[in-house]
Scaffold this active site. Structure first.
Site, PDB file in Angstrom:
ATOM      1  N   ILE A  45     -31.839  53.178  -1.812  1.00  0.00           N
ATOM      2  CA  ILE A  45     -31.964  54.644  -1.718  1.00  0.00           C
ATOM      3  C   ILE A  45     -31.037  55.271  -2.757  1.00  0.00           C
ATOM      4  CG2 ILE A  45     -32.517  54.693   0.754  1.00  0.00           C
ATOM      5  CD1 ILE A  45     -29.559  55.588   1.222  1.00  0.00           C
ATOM      6  N   VAL A  58     -27.653  54.022  -6.996  1.00  0.00           N
ATOM      7  CA  VAL A  58     -28.560  53.349  -6.068  1.00  0.00           C
ATOM      8  C   VAL A  58     -27.804  52.520  -5.035  1.00  0.00           C
ATOM      9  CG1 VAL A  58     -30.632  51.954  -5.875  1.00  0.00           C
ATOM     10  CG2 VAL A  58     -30.141  53.135  -8.020  1.00  0.00           C
ATOM     11  N   SER A  59     -28.042  52.833  -3.773  1.00  0.00           N
ATOM     12  CA  SER A  59     -27.340  52.170  -2.671  1.00  0.00           C
ATOM     13  C   SER A  59     -28.292  51.270  -1.891  1.00  0.00           C
ATOM     14  CB  SER A  59     -26.788  53.249  -1.732  1.00  0.00           C
ATOM     15  OG  SER A  59     -26.414  52.675  -0.502  1.00  0.00           O
ATOM     16  N   PRO A  60     -27.788  50.167  -1.360  1.00  0.00           N
ATOM     17  CA  PRO A  60     -28.618  49.309  -0.507  1.00  0.00           C
ATOM     18  C   PRO A  60     -28.529  49.727   0.968  1.00  0.00           C
ATOM     19  CG  PRO A  60     -26.491  48.276  -0.805  1.00  0.00           C
ATOM     20  CD  PRO A  60     -26.437  49.594  -1.551  1.00  0.00           C
ATOM     21  N   ASP A  69     -21.034  54.682  -0.320  1.00  0.00           N
ATOM     22  CA  ASP A  69     -20.969  53.228  -0.158  1.00  0.00           C
ATOM     23  C   ASP A  69     -19.533  52.776   0.078  1.00  0.00           C
ATOM     24  OD1 ASP A  69     -23.655  52.888  -0.490  1.00  0.00           O
ATOM     25  OD2 ASP A  69     -23.531  52.336  -2.609  1.00  0.00           O
TER      26      ASP A  69
END
Ligand SMILES: *[C@@H]1O[C@H](CO)[C@@H](O)[C@H](O)[C@H]1NC(C)=O
Ligand SMILES: *[C@@H]1O[C@H](CO)[C@@H](O)[C@H](O)[C@H]1NC(C)=O
Ligand SMILES: *[C@@H]1O[C@H](CO)[C@@H](O)[C@H](O)[C@H]1NC(C)=O
Length: 726
Positions: A198, A296-298, A409
């Protein structure tokens, strides 16, 4: 999104008519020649390829991890070993090496040291021009290898052990790849992973022009681009894929060394291909490399407030600001999240490997590399809003306020908020004590209030690089742009477009795949678009050469790609300073001595396994230990899980590199230098029933000098299948 179309007859036959297929040349002649030569017999190798893997695991205890800049996030053990994965690709004239290493990033000093080591064995085969080293960006490996003051600040300075582990492992992986070179073919394929990433700064993303955003379905890239290497006789050699996601599934409370989601995806892929080989020992090598992962983060559940669990504000703060706002998911805890993201990546890459729509990569290799002094660069910028063009230039490196806020994050330690575009007098006083930004710096950085004028901070030595590596490799119709930092989603898209256009202009060819290889060779933080920069979220605040960092890179890479395709040499650019020559600050204390617990020896088992265990159970045992930093057990393991064979011999079934095991070190007496280790093994569902034991291998430092090995082993225990349990 990059699309890949089948090659025309010219490229397909390029091996036979290689020299004449080289652009620019007489395109007509080439076409004619290729037409006459026709296709090569199927199965003929077009390149020579070698793959290699080596252990880079640094000191697993008492060294701060690199990534979250959290000084209390010191290692206390090991979950997944970190590896360097190298791919040597040769077309008979040029040789390219791509390395993906489970590391937060790569610094100039690390690459320079690797090249020096390679040159002692191979002389001038491996140089800056053909060795591209990319960090996966895991945030769970020991830091202190970067040397630039800012990057080693939170690790208490330079850590020689981290540096050596990284340099030696990368070098070894390239040596192994070199020694394994054989005729091979390369295939390109692309897929999609929809629910593994995301955008963590959507507010900044939304400031990009609407017309541009409308071209894309998502606010992060979902494409996974994979190169597959097949040796003569259809022998699978390896794969590299690129997918944009931060390896921050393991959050800033983790203390166990880990290669995170992408590292575990590599392990899963290699396990399938290498069957019974232990992790890091098999011939097949699969790299899950970084790309334009800047924003972009997981953590796909998105940002939530720590205690209330409610959504954070649009600015990513929580009511009253006494709670942290951070993102997590999709799992119940960070281990499960890591595993879920890893499996999504692995599954798509495996699907592509087994049945993807592949096109063969054919055509010559072209390489260009140039060092660029960023503050000295200019470029032309077209403001989409006003339609006016202006000459813009790079700034001296500086970090903005929002940098200190961290991200969702990994929230920062101080009371900074992202999106800060005004400054605070108190912090400015502290800042000016270090180095005051000049009026020119303030003007140059525009929307960014400067927290640290790192470009002006020269003591004790460089704080952040001014000279970066820019690197392009062209393999037939695949273009890999190695970039010196973290490009955001839209920055990466713009870069790919510019490269595609430059290549099309030079090549007259439409079917190109353009790959942004992230965090290569030098680390210079983030690269947002000028529009995202205005919003000053963490990524904008960490875009260190000012609002037009990307504008400059677009120009640079356009020049690089054009030169590569035209086979023109570029000036090498100014060499970055060699920080190893500095008197590097290092405050990490060495291991002084170990003494075993009273009335015990090193390796004594303090806690034995239960007599009987079942799949899903976690077996935990404890040993009297020495300090793990006495020996990093490179290419080896601190532990093995062993199964008894019918002939009374033992076979290792798991090491410390396996997902199912953890290795935790605890200090029991600082004064005496006593410690112990806890080893856990989660019994896998597909376990072979039988008799097992767990071994611990370590080293202790004798108080009068010397480091000595010891080992310990548990009693046997029985592993039964679930059927027996029921
Ligand atoms: C395979 O890929 C090519 C190029 O992207 C595309 O034109 C073609 O439709 C694809 N074929 C299948 C079966 O997906
Ligand atoms: C990290 O993950 C753990 C669960 O594994 C959770 O308890 C903790 O709150 C998370 N912390 C942050 C800062 O993300
Ligand atoms: C474009 O120009 C407008 C008007 O001067 C300005 O507000 C905006 O920040 C500019 N955009 C960029 C990316 O510099």
């Amino acid at each position: 999104m990059d699309s890949v179309k089948p090659r025309n007859a010219c490229q397909a036959g390029s091996r036979a008519s290689k020299s004449s297929c080289r652009p620019p040349g007489a395109i007509f002649l080439v076409l004619l020649l290729c037409f006459l030569v026709g296709f090569l017999p199927a199965g003929r190798a077009s390149y020579s390829v070698g793959v290699g893997i080596a252990d880079t695991t640094g000191p697993v205890a008492e060294v701060v991890f690199m990534g979250y800049a959290k000084m209390d996030q010191k290692g206390t053990g090991l979950h997944l070993r970190t590896f360097s994965r190298a791919f040597v690709i040769d077309d008979g004239e040029e040789r390219f090496v791509f390395v993906s290493v489970d590391s937060a990033m790569i610094g100039h000093g690390v690459r320079a040291a690797v090249l020096r080591k390679l040159q002692t064995r191979f002389e001038k085969i491996y140089t800056e021009k053909n060795v591209m080293i990319s960090g996966t960006h895991t945030h769970s490996s020991p830091g202190g290898f970067m040397m630039d003051v800012l990057f080693d600040l939170t690790t208490f300075g330079f850590v020689q052990e981290s540096f050596n582990a990284l340099v030696n492992g990368i070098t070894k992986s390239i040596e192994r790849a070199h020694d394994a070179v054989l005729p091979a073919r390369i295939f390109l394929t692309q897929g999609q992973v929809l629910d593994a990433n995301i955008n963590r700064s959507p507010l900044a993303y939304m400031n990009n022009p609407k017309a541009e955003r409308d071209k894309y379905e998502h606010n992060v890239d979902k494409t996974i681009t994979q190169l597959q290497f097949i040796g003569v006789g259809d022998r699978p050699l390896g794969a590299i894929n690129w997918f944009a996601v931060h390896p921050t599934s393991m959050n800033n409370t983790n203390r166990l060394v880990s290669s995170d989601n992408v590292g575990y995806a590599s392990v899963l892929f290699e396990k399938v291909m290498n069957k019974d080989a232990m992790i890091g020992k098999g011939p097949f090598v699969a790299a899950f490399a970084s790309s334009n992962l800047g924003d972009v983060s997981p953590n796909t559940r998105g940002p939530k407030c720590e205690f209330s669990g409610k959504d954070c504000s649009a600015q990513y703060t929580c009511p009253g600001k006494h709670e942290m706002c951070f993102a997590s998911g999709p799992g119940r805890n960070m281990f499960e999240s890591t595993s879920i993201i890893a499996r999504k990546l692995f599954q798509e890459s495996m699907r592509l490997w087994q049945g993807g729509n592949v096109t063969e990569v054919l055509g010559p290799i072209r390489l260009v590399h140039r060092f660029v002094d960023m503050p000295k660069q200019t470029a032309e910028f077209l403001n989409e809003t006003t339609g006016s063009k202006a000459e813009v230039h790079g700034c001296q490196p500086a970090m903005g306020y929002s940098f200190a806020a961290g991200t969702t994050d990994g929230p920062g330690s101080f009371a900074f908020e992202q999106g800060t575009t005004t400054s605070n007098p108190l912090w400015n006083t502290v800042r000016n004590f270090l180095a005051e930004p000049t009026p020119e710096d303030v003007r140059c950085h525009g929307a960014k209030p400067i927290l640290l004028a790192t470009g002006r901070m020269v003591l004790p030595y460089e704080w952040q690089p001014k000279v970066v590596s820019t690197h392009v490799a062209v393999l037939g119709n695949v273009i890999i742009a190695g970039v010196p930092g973290e490009f955001t989603t839209m920055s990466g898209r713009r870069l790919r477009d510019v490269i595609r256009k430059a290549a099309n202009d030079a090549l007259q060819e439409a079917d190109l795949a353009v790959i942004v290889a992230g965090l290569c060779n030098t680390y210079s933080d983030y690269i947002t678009t000028p529009e995202e920069y205005q919003i000053q979220r963490y990524e904008g605040a960490s875009t260190i050469y000012g609002p037009h960092t990307l504008t400059i890179y677009l120009k640079q890479y356009q020049e690089l790609v054009t030169a590569a395709i035209m086979k023109k040499d570029l000036e090498p650019g100014p060499l970055p300073p060699d920080l190893l020559k500095e008197n590097l600050i290092s405050l990490v204390t060495p291991v002084l001595y170990d003494t075993p617990k009273w009335r015990h020896d090193f390796g004594d088992c303090l806690q034995q396994p239960p007599a009987k265990v079942f799949p899903g159970d976690v077996v935990t045992v404890q040993f009297v230990s020495g300090h793990p930093r006495n020996n990093l057990m490179t290419g080896s393991t601190y532990l093995t899980v062993e199964r008894l064979n019918d002939d009374e011999t033992w076979t290792s079934v798991a090491t410390d590199a396996d997902w199912e095991t953890t290795f935790v070190w605890e200090r029991t007496s600082v004064v005496l230098g006593s410690s112990d280790v806890l080893i856990s093994w989660k019994v896998p569902d597909d376990v072979e029933p039988g008799h097992y034991r767990i071994r611990h291998n370590g080293h202790y430092r004798y108080i009068l000098g010397g480091v000595y090995p010891y080992q310990g082993v548990t009693n046997q225990f029985q592993v039964l299948t679930s059927a027996v349990k029921r």
